[in-house]
Every structure is written in structure tokens, then in C-alpha cells.
Design an enzyme around this catalytic site. Structure first.
Site, PDB file in Angstrom:
ATOM      1  N   LYS A  81       6.473   1.148  66.903  1.00 21.56           N
ATOM      2  CA  LYS A  81       5.697   2.629  67.163  1.00 21.56           C
ATOM      3  C   LYS A  81       4.854   2.982  65.961  1.00 21.56           C
ATOM      4  O   LYS A  81       3.504   2.595  66.215  1.00 21.56           O
ATOM      5  CB  LYS A  81       5.977   4.180  67.555  1.00 21.56           C
ATOM      6  CG  LYS A  81       6.481   4.133  69.091  1.00 21.56           C
ATOM      7  CD  LYS A  81       6.538   5.033  69.730  1.00 21.56           C
ATOM      8  CE  LYS A  81       7.642   6.549  68.491  1.00 21.56           C
ATOM      9  NZ  LYS A  81       9.245   5.678  68.592  1.00 21.56           N
ATOM     10  N   ARG A 158       7.021  13.366  74.660  1.00 22.05           N
ATOM     11  CA  ARG A 158       8.016  12.508  74.574  1.00 22.05           C
ATOM     12  C   ARG A 158       8.449  13.863  75.662  1.00 22.05           C
ATOM     13  O   ARG A 158       9.362  12.839  76.219  1.00 22.05           O
ATOM     14  CB  ARG A 158       8.208  13.132  73.504  1.00 22.05           C
ATOM     15  CG  ARG A 158       9.080  11.899  72.759  1.00 22.05           C
ATOM     16  CD  ARG A 158       9.840  12.625  71.307  1.00 22.05           C
ATOM     17  NE  ARG A 158      10.703  11.701  70.608  1.00 22.05           N
ATOM     18  CZ  ARG A 158       9.970  10.997  69.552  1.00 22.05           C
ATOM     19  NH1 ARG A 158       8.900  11.422  69.043  1.00 22.05           N
ATOM     20  NH2 ARG A 158      11.029  10.813  68.570  1.00 22.05           N
ATOM     21  N   ARG A 192      15.797   0.769  58.158  1.00 21.01           N
ATOM     22  CA  ARG A 192      14.326   1.892  57.250  1.00 21.01           C
ATOM     23  C   ARG A 192      14.177   2.626  56.178  1.00 21.01           C
ATOM     24  O   ARG A 192      15.490   3.534  55.906  1.00 21.01           O
ATOM     25  CB  ARG A 192      13.986   2.989  58.681  1.00 21.01           C
ATOM     26  CG  ARG A 192      12.472   3.635  58.548  1.00 21.01           C
ATOM     27  CD  ARG A 192      11.934   3.902  59.636  1.00 21.01           C
ATOM     28  NE  ARG A 192      12.823   4.477  60.451  1.00 21.01           N
ATOM     29  CZ  ARG A 192      12.352   4.731  61.745  1.00 21.01           C
ATOM     30  NH1 ARG A 192      11.654   4.647  62.382  1.00 21.01           N
ATOM     31  NH2 ARG A 192      13.201   5.809  62.754  1.00 21.01           N
ATOM     32  N   ARG A 236      15.198   8.330  55.783  1.00 23.17           N
ATOM     33  CA  ARG A 236      15.760   9.463  56.617  1.00 23.17           C
ATOM     34  C   ARG A 236      16.706   9.636  57.215  1.00 23.17           C
ATOM     35  O   ARG A 236      17.242   9.060  57.033  1.00 23.17           O
ATOM     36  CB  ARG A 236      14.502   9.003  57.880  1.00 23.17           C
ATOM     37  CG  ARG A 236      13.229   9.664  57.614  1.00 23.17           C
ATOM     38  CD  ARG A 236      12.616   9.082  59.054  1.00 23.17           C
ATOM     39  NE  ARG A 236      12.928   9.279  60.537  1.00 23.17           N
ATOM     40  CZ  ARG A 236      12.662   9.143  61.749  1.00 23.17           C
ATOM     41  NH1 ARG A 236      11.227   8.230  61.336  1.00 23.17           N
ATOM     42  NH2 ARG A 236      12.570   9.487  63.082  1.00 23.17           N
ATOM     43  N   ARG A 247      19.256   9.476  69.523  1.00 29.73           N
ATOM     44  CA  ARG A 247      18.169   9.759  70.010  1.00 29.73           C
ATOM     45  C   ARG A 247      17.427   8.565  70.963  1.00 29.73           C
ATOM     46  O   ARG A 247      16.273   9.605  71.435  1.00 29.73           O
ATOM     47  CB  ARG A 247      17.246   9.313  68.429  1.00 29.73           C
ATOM     48  CG  ARG A 247      16.842  10.822  67.950  1.00 29.73           C
ATOM     49  CD  ARG A 247      16.533  10.557  65.721  1.00 29.73           C
ATOM     50  NE  ARG A 247      15.370   9.304  66.120  1.00 29.73           N
ATOM     51  CZ  ARG A 247      15.440   8.582  65.035  1.00 29.73           C
ATOM     52  NH1 ARG A 247      16.300   8.302  63.867  1.00 29.73           N
ATOM     53  NH2 ARG A 247      14.280   7.323  65.478  1.00 29.73           N
TER      54      ARG A 247
HETATM   55  N1  LIG Z   1       6.434  14.988  71.148  1.00 34.73           N
HETATM   56  C1  LIG Z   1       8.154  15.729  70.772  1.00 34.73           C
HETATM   57  N2  LIG Z   1       8.670  16.173  71.321  1.00 34.73           N
HETATM   58  C2  LIG Z   1      10.158  17.655  70.594  1.00 34.73           C
HETATM   59  N3  LIG Z   1       9.879  16.889  69.417  1.00 34.73           N
HETATM   60  C3  LIG Z   1       9.190  15.387  68.402  1.00 34.73           C
HETATM   61  C4  LIG Z   1       8.479  14.893  68.823  1.00 34.73           C
HETATM   62  N4  LIG Z   1       7.769  14.320  68.119  1.00 34.73           N
HETATM   63  C5  LIG Z   1       8.693  14.326  67.397  1.00 34.73           C
HETATM   64  N5  LIG Z   1       9.652  15.604  67.570  1.00 34.73           N
HETATM   65  C6  LIG Z   1      10.951  15.744  66.799  1.00 34.73           C
HETATM   66  O1  LIG Z   1      10.642  14.915  65.319  1.00 34.73           O
HETATM   67  C7  LIG Z   1      11.832  13.491  65.395  1.00 34.73           C
HETATM   68  C8  LIG Z   1      11.380  12.690  64.540  1.00 34.73           C
HETATM   69  O2  LIG Z   1      10.163  11.790  64.895  1.00 34.73           O
HETATM   70  P1  LIG Z   1      10.091   9.984  65.305  1.00 34.73           P
HETATM   71  O3  LIG Z   1       9.605  10.031  63.286  1.00 34.73           O
HETATM   72  O4  LIG Z   1       8.660   9.979  66.365  1.00 34.73           O
HETATM   73  O5  LIG Z   1      11.083   9.807  65.285  1.00 34.73           O
HETATM   74  P2  LIG Z   1      11.508   8.199  66.312  1.00 34.73           P
HETATM   75  O6  LIG Z   1      11.319   6.929  65.091  1.00 34.73           O
HETATM   76  O7  LIG Z   1      12.591   8.762  66.889  1.00 34.73           O
HETATM   77  O8  LIG Z   1      10.722   7.808  67.035  1.00 34.73           O
HETATM   78  C9  LIG Z   1      11.834  12.905  66.570  1.00 34.73           C
HETATM   79  O9  LIG Z   1      13.561  12.589  66.331  1.00 34.73           O
HETATM   80  C10 LIG Z   1      12.184  14.950  67.091  1.00 34.73           C
HETATM   81  O10 LIG Z   1      13.188  15.542  67.138  1.00 34.73           O
END
Ligand SMILES: Nc1ncnc2c1ncn2[C@@H]1O[C@H](COP(=O)(O)OP(=O)(O)O)[C@@H](O)[C@H]1O
Length: 299
Positions: A81, A158, A192, A236, A247
Site C-alpha cells: 500500500k 481499517r 521490510r 519495524r 496483523r
Molecule cells: N486506521 C487504523 N486503525 C487502527 N489502528 C491503526 C490504523 N492505522 C494504523 N494503525 C496502527 O498502526 C499499525 C501500523 O500500521 P501500518 O503501518 O498501516 O501497518 P501495515 O503494514 O500492517 O499495513 C497497525 O498495526 C495499527 O496498530
């Protein structure tokens, strides 16, 4: 939606205290994927009102700041994404807003709230809707002051609650749902790497899936850092096998219904990534009818 039209109050310290106790309850609730139910509701209403305020058009929109796109990227952790949202953001001249980045910024500050959030994020859980909506509102408000009028959201919404609130405050034009073979997702998350200095994303995984029975194989070479970033790479904290699996589970349970939410509204574009960037990027541009803009796209 009703919840987004009620209150126009700022996110107050009192609400922040409520959020803090909400987080404490959330952390002590081990059976829940997303903490407890969203109670007290007032926090969510306040956050939704903030989002509505920050989403209203800027009084002095700047035409030079890109077209008025309101696009959303959906997709499992590791799907890419961030990569494709960032490329489209450059191409279209609209900001790429990744809620994961906003959360990580917040985690880098000290304090009780930050350490409670870290517990959630580092265990692969979502942070509470009201918190993420409040963070997003602040980011949109700051953008509005700079004359931003559109955005590509990555990582938001989400949950269906987040999608309903967003739908109540802005007309999302398009939702791009990125898909990738499941066996590639875990490897991509584990591979990553981020440059701790410039923030650029790389991937050391080499994905080579053999095709069988009419199913195409897939080859994604590593995306290695240039020499200036090589010694500064970090991983990360939530990119461990155990947390990535959680996740993915949380995605399937809480975010997959968001796909259906947008499918029903005719806004969902399903896009299966055929491989790495050289194959996927031109195909994505074709799917988005953006080939004319390709000349200005980054290679
Ligand atoms: N819209 C959201 N609602 C709730 N938690 C979020 C949201 N966006 C990000 N997070 C939190 O930040 C973390 C990292 O998000 P992100 O970088 O988008 O991870 P991913 O690689 O899983 O898509 C998520 O696992 C969650 O804990």
C-alpha cells in the site's frame, strides 16, 4: 452519518483522559482483537466531529497543490500500500497520508499514552478508532492550512466504524484494494527495512513463487538500499513473524468487512499485483486510466 454531524468540539484534554483509560481497559482485555467495545461513545463522537471539521474544504484552496482526489488504499499488511500510494501521490500531486506513519510518530513521543499504544501496535492490534480518527483529523487540519485539498489515504479506514465515519464527512472517490499471493505477504513484511535517517522503505526479501496448475508464478526481486542508507536500516518492531501473523488475522477479521462496505457502494477497485514494481506499476496505471500521466510518473 449522524455521528459525524453532532459535535464540533475540539479533542479536549478530558477526552484524552478518557482515551487513556480506554487504552488501559483495552490492554487488559486479552480476548479482544480490537480492545473493548467503543465506550465511552463520546470519545468517538468528538473524534468524528474533528474529522468532519478538518475534512471541510479549505477556504483558500491552492490550485497548484494537486487535484481534488480522495482515494483510499486497502490491503493486507505487506501488500505494498505504502509503495503504490506514495507513487500515485507523486504522480497526482496529492499528499499520501499513511495512518501507520502517524501512529509511529506518536509512539516516538514519551508518556503513558504512547507506551500504552506501543503495547497495542507491537502486538499487532489496532489502536482505538477514536484515537486514529483524532490523529488523522490533526493531519488533515494541518494539510488544509497548507492548502491541500485531496489525499490518498493508506491504512485508513481499517474498521467499518472508521469507514462509516469517513463516508459521513467526505465523498471517497475510489478505493483501491491491493491483493497479493498470501505466501508473499509474510515474507514481504519480514524483509521490510526502513532507513532510520531518510525514512525510505526497502525490502531484502527475494520472492520466487513457482506457478502450478494454471496458477501463475511470481518473482519479486529485493528492493535494496543505495549505499548511503545501507548502514542505517532498521526493522519495524511489529514486523516479526508472530506479530505479522496477528496483523493478518486482525486484517481478515476487522478490515475485510471494509472491502465489502465499499464494494456495495460501487467504489472498490480490486487490483491483483502481478509481481514487483516493474510489472505492477504500469498495470496499475492502466487500471486507473492514468497512462496519459505516465510520462511524469517516477520510473
Ligand atoms: N486506521 C487504523 N486503525 C487502527 N489502528 C491503526 C490504523 N492505522 C494504523 N494503525 C496502527 O498502526 C499499525 C501500523 O500500521 P501500518 O503501518 O498501516 O501497518 P501495515 O503494514 O500492517 O499495513 C497497525 O498495526 C495499527 O496498530
Amino acid at each position: 452519518m449522524a455521528v459525524a454531524h453532532r459535535l464540533f468540539r475540539p479533542f479536549t484534554p478530558a477526552a484524552k483522559n478518557n482515551l487513556s483509560s480506554f487504552l488501559i481497559r483495552s490492554l487488559s482485555s486479552s480476548s479482544s482483537t480490537h480492545g473493548p467495545s467503543l465506550d465511552p461513545e463520546i470519545d468517538l463522537k468528538e473524534a468524528a466531529a474533528e474529522l468532519e471539521k478538518s475534512s471541510s474544504p479549505s477556504s483558500s484552496p491552492s490550485p497548484s497543490k494537486g487535484r481534488n482526489f480522495h482515494w483510499v488504499f486497502l490491503g493486507c499488511p505487506g501488500v505494498g500500500k505504502g509503495t503504490y500510494a506514495s507513487r500515485l501521490s507523486t504522480l497526482l500531486g496529492v499528499p499520501h497520508i499513511a495512518t501507520g506513519d502517524l501512529v509511529r510518530e506518536e509512539l516516538s513521543s514519551s508518556g503513558l499514552l504512547s507506551s500504552q499504544l506501543k503495547e497495542l501496535v507491537n502486538h499487532g492490534k489496532l489502536v482505538p478508532d477514536e484515537f486514529i480518527i483524532s490523529l488523522l483529523s490533526k493531519r488533515l487540519e494541518a494539510g488544509k492550512e497548507k492548502g491541500e485539498s485531496g489525499y490518498i489515504l493508506d491504512g485508513f479506514p481499517r474498521t467499518v466504524t472508521q469507514a462509516e465515519i469517513l463516508e459521513g464527512v467526505i465523498n471517497v472517490d475510489l478505493v483501491i484494494n491491493l491483493k497479493l499471493k498470501e505466501e508473499a505477504l509474510l515474507a514481504k513484511c519480514l524483509g521490510r527495512r526502513i532507513c532510520s535517517e531518510c525514512g525510505a522503505n526497502y525490502n531484502v526479501a527475494c520472492i520466487d513463487i513457482k506457478g502450478d496448475d494454471g496458477d501463475d508464478g511470481m518473482y519479486m526481486p529485493p528492493l535494496l538500499p543505495p549505499p548511503k542508507c545501507e548502514s542505517k536500516l532498521i526493522t519495524r518492531a511489529d514486523d516479526t513473524a508472530e506479530v505479522v501473523k496477528e496483523r493478518l488475522r486482525v486484517y481478515n477479521k476487522l478490515t475485510q468487512p471494509v472491502e465489502e462496505f465499499y464494494r456495495k457502494r460501487g467504489k472498490l477497485l480490486e487490483f491483483e499485483l502481478p509481481g514487483g514494481i516493474p510489472q505492477s506499476w504500469p498495470k496499475l496505471l492502466r487500471a486507473l486510466h492514468l497512462e496519459d500521466d505516465k510520462q511524469s510518473a517516477i520510473a
